[in-house]
Motif scaffolding. Structure first.
Motif, PDB file in Angstrom:
ATOM      1  N   LYS A  37       3.618   4.063   5.428  1.00  0.00           N
ATOM      2  CA  LYS A  37       3.203   5.390   4.975  1.00  0.00           C
ATOM      3  C   LYS A  37       4.100   5.791   3.818  1.00  0.00           C
ATOM      4  O   LYS A  37       5.310   5.710   3.898  1.00  0.00           O
ATOM      5  N   LEU A  38       3.473   6.199   2.739  1.00  0.00           N
ATOM      6  CA  LEU A  38       4.203   6.637   1.564  1.00  0.00           C
ATOM      7  C   LEU A  38       4.136   8.153   1.464  1.00  0.00           C
ATOM      8  O   LEU A  38       3.760   8.819   2.413  1.00  0.00           O
ATOM      9  N   GLU A  39       4.441   8.675   0.321  1.00  0.00           N
ATOM     10  CA  GLU A  39       4.432  10.115   0.098  1.00  0.00           C
ATOM     11  C   GLU A  39       3.045  10.704   0.365  1.00  0.00           C
ATOM     12  O   GLU A  39       2.026  10.132  -0.026  1.00  0.00           O
ATOM     13  N   GLY A  40       3.002  11.822   1.050  1.00  0.00           N
ATOM     14  CA  GLY A  40       1.732  12.485   1.339  1.00  0.00           C
ATOM     15  C   GLY A  40       0.856  11.636   2.239  1.00  0.00           C
ATOM     16  O   GLY A  40       1.294  11.136   3.268  1.00  0.00           O
ATOM     17  N   SER A  41      -0.372  11.419   1.836  1.00  0.00           N
ATOM     18  CA  SER A  41      -1.304  10.626   2.641  1.00  0.00           C
ATOM     19  C   SER A  41      -1.482   9.220   2.082  1.00  0.00           C
ATOM     20  O   SER A  41      -2.403   8.503   2.478  1.00  0.00           O
ATOM     21  N   ALA A  63       1.856  -1.234   1.048  1.00  0.00           N
ATOM     22  CA  ALA A  63       2.174  -2.447   1.794  1.00  0.00           C
ATOM     23  C   ALA A  63       3.657  -2.739   1.644  1.00  0.00           C
ATOM     24  O   ALA A  63       4.255  -2.429   0.620  1.00  0.00           O
ATOM     25  N   GLN A  64       4.228  -3.336   2.655  1.00  0.00           N
ATOM     26  CA  GLN A  64       5.649  -3.689   2.627  1.00  0.00           C
ATOM     27  C   GLN A  64       5.821  -5.023   1.911  1.00  0.00           C
ATOM     28  O   GLN A  64       5.320  -6.040   2.359  1.00  0.00           O
ATOM     29  N   GLY A  65       6.506  -4.998   0.770  1.00  0.00           N
ATOM     30  CA  GLY A  65       6.847  -6.241   0.077  1.00  0.00           C
ATOM     31  C   GLY A  65       5.740  -6.842  -0.761  1.00  0.00           C
ATOM     32  O   GLY A  65       5.921  -7.903  -1.341  1.00  0.00           O
TER      33      GLY A  65
END
Length: 115
Positions: free
Chosen positions: A18-22, A26-28
């Motif tokens: 989950k990033l900023e807001g909605s 993906a990780q990496g």
């Protein structure tokens, strides 16, 4: 994928974060979401038997965001590609679709400035 990531696209799942807001990322690596629209549109046309369409050749390449690496050594003749028109579907800004923005290049421009 990011250079510092040990990720195998053939066997490893895309781990979401989950990033900023909605926003979701993906990780990496990337989600590859901007390419999804172009791929979906091409596949929809290729599978459409409801009406006659002109001949369509669909070409999917990889690693274009870092310098058109997937297309760099493409041999259209060896692949038997005969199309004379290219339609590139991509996006830069959320909510905008770029059609026909194919191509790329790097330039170094030096402009002498005098006061």
């Amino acid at each position: 994928k990011n250079q510092d990531t040990d990720h195998n696209f053939d066997t490893d799942p895309i781990l979401l974060q989950k990033l900023e807001g909605s926003w979701i990322g993906a990780q990496g690596t990337t989600l590859g979401a901007d390419n999804g629209l172009g791929v979906a549109a091409a596949l929809a046309l290729l599978g459409d038997e409801s009406r006659p369409l002109p001949p369509i050749e669909a070409l999917f390449t990889v690693d274009e965001e870092t310098g058109l690496n997937g297309a760099a050594k493409l041999d259209a003749e060896a692949l038997g590609l005969t199309g004379s028109t290219m339609l590139n579907l991509d996006m830069e800004e959320w909510g905008d679709l770029f059609v026909g923005c194919a191509g790329g290049g790097d330039s170094t421009v030096t402009i002498p400035i005098q006061r």
